[in-house]
Design a protein around this motif. Structure first.
Motif, mmCIF file in Angstrom:
data_model
loop_
_atom_site.group_PDB
_atom_site.id
_atom_site.type_symbol
_atom_site.label_atom_id
_atom_site.label_comp_id
_atom_site.label_asym_id
_atom_site.label_seq_id
_atom_site.Cartn_x
_atom_site.Cartn_y
_atom_site.Cartn_z
ATOM 1 N N VAL A 67 -2.862 -2.366 1.312
ATOM 2 C CA VAL A 67 -2.228 -0.969 1.149
ATOM 3 C C VAL A 67 -1.331 -1.128 2.389
ATOM 4 O O VAL A 67 0.021 -0.853 2.453
ATOM 5 C CB VAL A 67 -3.033 -0.023 1.262
ATOM 6 C CG1 VAL A 67 -2.354 1.266 1.504
ATOM 7 C CG2 VAL A 67 -3.998 0.004 0.162
ATOM 8 N N GLU A 68 -1.584 -1.683 3.554
ATOM 9 C CA GLU A 68 -0.812 -1.607 4.826
ATOM 10 C C GLU A 68 0.453 -2.414 4.570
ATOM 11 O O GLU A 68 1.628 -2.119 4.768
ATOM 12 C CB GLU A 68 -1.671 -2.024 5.921
ATOM 13 C CG GLU A 68 -1.148 -1.623 7.291
ATOM 14 C CD GLU A 68 -1.052 0.067 7.532
ATOM 15 O OE1 GLU A 68 0.256 0.460 7.870
ATOM 16 O OE2 GLU A 68 -1.785 0.700 7.056
ATOM 17 N N GLU A 69 0.257 -3.645 3.907
ATOM 18 C CA GLU A 69 1.474 -4.641 3.807
ATOM 19 C C GLU A 69 2.314 -3.887 2.755
ATOM 20 O O GLU A 69 3.469 -3.909 2.707
ATOM 21 C CB GLU A 69 0.535 -5.707 3.127
ATOM 22 C CG GLU A 69 -0.109 -6.783 3.996
ATOM 23 C CD GLU A 69 -0.429 -7.922 3.570
ATOM 24 O OE1 GLU A 69 -0.591 -9.015 4.078
ATOM 25 O OE2 GLU A 69 -1.296 -7.814 2.355
ATOM 26 N N PHE A 70 1.716 -3.117 1.886
ATOM 27 C CA PHE A 70 2.373 -2.552 0.745
ATOM 28 C C PHE A 70 3.334 -1.472 1.351
ATOM 29 O O PHE A 70 4.457 -1.219 1.184
ATOM 30 C CB PHE A 70 1.641 -1.705 -0.470
ATOM 31 C CG PHE A 70 2.392 -1.375 -1.371
ATOM 32 C CD1 PHE A 70 3.129 -1.779 -2.324
ATOM 33 C CD2 PHE A 70 2.368 0.300 -1.322
ATOM 34 C CE1 PHE A 70 3.808 -1.249 -3.410
ATOM 35 C CE2 PHE A 70 3.195 1.073 -2.284
ATOM 36 C CZ PHE A 70 3.844 0.138 -3.315
ATOM 37 N N LYS A 71 2.687 -0.798 2.288
ATOM 38 C CA LYS A 71 3.393 0.299 2.977
ATOM 39 C C LYS A 71 4.703 -0.279 4.010
ATOM 40 O O LYS A 71 5.750 0.464 4.012
ATOM 41 C CB LYS A 71 2.332 1.005 4.069
ATOM 42 C CG LYS A 71 1.646 1.873 3.453
ATOM 43 C CD LYS A 71 0.690 2.811 4.494
ATOM 44 C CE LYS A 71 -0.362 3.893 3.736
ATOM 45 N NZ LYS A 71 -1.173 4.161 4.860
ATOM 46 N N ASN A 72 4.491 -1.237 4.446
ATOM 47 C CA ASN A 72 5.558 -1.743 5.311
ATOM 48 C C ASN A 72 6.558 -2.655 4.623
ATOM 49 O O ASN A 72 7.384 -3.342 5.341
ATOM 50 C CB ASN A 72 4.870 -2.775 6.386
ATOM 51 C CG ASN A 72 3.909 -1.764 7.506
ATOM 52 O OD1 ASN A 72 4.347 -1.021 7.593
ATOM 53 N ND2 ASN A 72 2.740 -2.411 7.837
ATOM 54 N N ASN A 73 6.463 -3.018 3.338
ATOM 55 C CA ASN A 73 7.261 -3.853 2.316
ATOM 56 C C ASN A 73 7.956 -2.876 1.442
ATOM 57 O O ASN A 73 7.685 -2.501 0.442
ATOM 58 C CB ASN A 73 6.422 -4.638 1.686
ATOM 59 C CG ASN A 73 7.189 -5.735 1.033
ATOM 60 O OD1 ASN A 73 8.503 -5.494 0.660
ATOM 61 N ND2 ASN A 73 6.746 -6.731 0.527
ATOM 62 N N ASN A 74 9.295 -2.756 2.019
ATOM 63 C CA ASN A 74 10.277 -1.893 1.364
ATOM 64 C C ASN A 74 11.252 -2.563 0.429
ATOM 65 O O ASN A 74 11.746 -2.221 -0.250
ATOM 66 C CB ASN A 74 11.064 -0.926 2.116
ATOM 67 C CG ASN A 74 10.375 0.176 2.883
ATOM 68 O OD1 ASN A 74 9.299 0.734 2.529
ATOM 69 N ND2 ASN A 74 10.764 0.235 4.147
ATOM 70 N N SER A 75 11.016 -3.960 0.488
ATOM 71 C CA SER A 75 11.913 -4.792 -0.320
ATOM 72 C C SER A 75 11.628 -4.928 -1.742
ATOM 73 O O SER A 75 12.460 -5.375 -2.735
ATOM 74 C CB SER A 75 11.902 -6.208 0.222
ATOM 75 O OG SER A 75 10.569 -6.797 0.152
ATOM 76 N N ILE A 76 10.510 -4.679 -2.150
ATOM 77 C CA ILE A 76 10.135 -4.617 -3.708
ATOM 78 C C ILE A 76 10.049 -3.388 -4.296
ATOM 79 O O ILE A 76 9.596 -2.449 -3.605
ATOM 80 C CB ILE A 76 8.874 -5.481 -4.009
ATOM 81 C CG1 ILE A 76 8.764 -7.066 -3.312
ATOM 82 C CG2 ILE A 76 8.710 -5.636 -5.347
ATOM 83 C CD1 ILE A 76 7.366 -7.736 -3.344
ATOM 84 N N GLN A 77 10.723 -3.238 -5.466
ATOM 85 C CA GLN A 77 10.824 -1.889 -6.277
ATOM 86 C C GLN A 77 10.006 -2.460 -7.670
ATOM 87 O O GLN A 77 10.178 -3.369 -7.975
ATOM 88 C CB GLN A 77 11.828 -1.271 -6.355
ATOM 89 C CG GLN A 77 12.412 -0.597 -5.095
ATOM 90 C CD GLN A 77 13.711 0.371 -5.293
ATOM 91 O OE1 GLN A 77 14.729 -0.212 -5.984
ATOM 92 N NE2 GLN A 77 13.679 1.448 -4.908
ATOM 93 N N TYR A 78 9.307 -1.588 -8.062
ATOM 94 C CA TYR A 78 8.395 -1.889 -9.437
ATOM 95 C C TYR A 78 9.127 -1.256 -10.502
ATOM 96 O O TYR A 78 9.442 0.188 -10.425
ATOM 97 C CB TYR A 78 6.900 -1.464 -9.100
ATOM 98 C CG TYR A 78 6.627 -2.096 -7.942
ATOM 99 C CD1 TYR A 78 6.035 -3.147 -7.846
ATOM 100 C CD2 TYR A 78 6.600 -1.304 -6.505
ATOM 101 C CE1 TYR A 78 5.534 -4.196 -6.969
ATOM 102 C CE2 TYR A 78 6.202 -2.237 -5.410
ATOM 103 C CZ TYR A 78 5.606 -3.440 -5.620
ATOM 104 O OH TYR A 78 5.174 -4.060 -4.618
ATOM 105 N N SER A 79 9.115 -1.772 -11.571
ATOM 106 C CA SER A 79 9.432 -1.011 -12.987
ATOM 107 C C SER A 79 8.159 -0.517 -13.666
ATOM 108 O O SER A 79 8.549 0.588 -14.452
ATOM 109 C CB SER A 79 9.887 -2.167 -13.857
ATOM 110 O OG SER A 79 9.010 -3.243 -14.049
ATOM 111 N N ASN A 80 6.923 -0.788 -13.324
ATOM 112 C CA ASN A 80 5.787 -0.412 -13.896
ATOM 113 C C ASN A 80 4.464 -0.510 -12.964
ATOM 114 O O ASN A 80 4.524 -1.212 -12.104
ATOM 115 C CB ASN A 80 5.254 -1.365 -15.095
ATOM 116 C CG ASN A 80 6.593 -1.550 -16.038
ATOM 117 O OD1 ASN A 80 7.356 -2.478 -15.771
ATOM 118 N ND2 ASN A 80 6.578 -0.820 -16.974
ATOM 119 N N VAL A 81 4.030 0.643 -13.049
ATOM 120 C CA VAL A 81 2.588 0.990 -12.174
ATOM 121 C C VAL A 81 1.385 0.824 -12.978
ATOM 122 O O VAL A 81 1.455 1.966 -14.065
ATOM 123 C CB VAL A 81 2.697 1.797 -11.041
ATOM 124 C CG1 VAL A 81 1.463 1.832 -10.467
ATOM 125 C CG2 VAL A 81 3.750 1.811 -10.264
#
Length: 172
Positions: free
Chosen positions: A59-73
Motif C-alpha cells: 500500500v505504501e509503494e502504491f501511495k508513493n507511485n503516481n506514475s501508473i493510472q488504472y483503467s480498472n480496479v
C-alpha cells in the motif's frame, strides 16, 4: 468481459496471493498491479501469478507511485478489513483514469470491527460490533460525486457488489 480487455491496466486491491490477478492475466493478457498489505502474500503472489504482466506492491509503494493510472480496479473481500475505508477509496480513485471502472464485492458489515483508542495510535477489536457498513461508506463517496454507482444488495443483506464508473474529468 466488457469490463477488462487486453489493453487494460488493472489494480487488484487486496490481491493476496494473486488468484484474481492470475485469472485476469490468463484470460485477457492485460497488465495487473496487485496491492496487498501483507508482505508474505505479496511474496507468494510472484510465484503464483508467474507473469511479467504482474507487479505486486505494498500500500505504501502504491501511495508513493503516481506514475501508473488504472483503467480498472477490482476489490473483492478487502475493504471490510480496512481501517480507513474512505481514505483507501479516495487513494484508489486518485489513480483511476477518467471513465475508469471499479468492481467491488464486499461484506455489508466489518469482519474485523475496530475502533481507534484514545491514544490515537492503537486500534482495538470491538466485540459484537455491527455498526460499520462498508456500503454506507461507499454512499458517502457517491454523495461527493466521485462515483455514480449501480449497487446490488442481495436478499441476505450480508454482502453486496457494486460497479462504479469514474465520471470525474481530470484536467490536462
Amino acid at each position: 468481459k466488457n469490463f477488462i480487455n487486453q489493453n487494460s491496466v488493472v489494480l487488484d486491491w487486496g490481491s493476496g496471493i494473486g488468484r484474481l490477478s492470475k485469472a485476469i492475466i490468463d484470460e485477457f493478457g492485460c497488465r495487473v498491479v496487485g496491492v496487498d498489505i501483507n508482505p508474505t502474500m505479496r511474496e507468494y503472489s510472484v510465484d503464483y501469478v508467474n507473469s511479467d504482466k504482474f507487479t505486486p506492491m505494498s500500500v505504501e509503494e502504491f501511495k508513493n507511485n503516481n506514475s501508473i493510472q488504472y483503467s480498472n480496479v477490482i476489490s473483492v473481500w478487502t475493504l471490510q478489513h480496512s481501517v480507513t475505508v474512505i481514505e483507501d477509496l479516495e487513494l484508489i480513485q486518485s489513480r483511476l483514469l477518467p471513465d475508469g471502472e471499479v468492481f467491488i464485492f464486499e461484506a455489508t458489515e466489518r469482519c474485523v470491527p475496530i475502533m481507534k483508542l484514545e491514544n490515537g495510535h492503537s486500534w482495538a477489536i470491538i466485540r459484537g460490533s455491527s455498526n460499520f457498513h462498508t456500503a454506507d461508506q461507499m454512499f458517502k463517496i457517491k454523495e461527493h460525486g466521485t462515483f455514480p454507482a449501480r449497487l446490488k444488495i442481495p436478499e441476505n443483506d450480508r454482502s453486496w457488489w457494486a460497479f462504479f464508473k469514474n465520471k470525474q474529468r481530470k484536467s490536462v
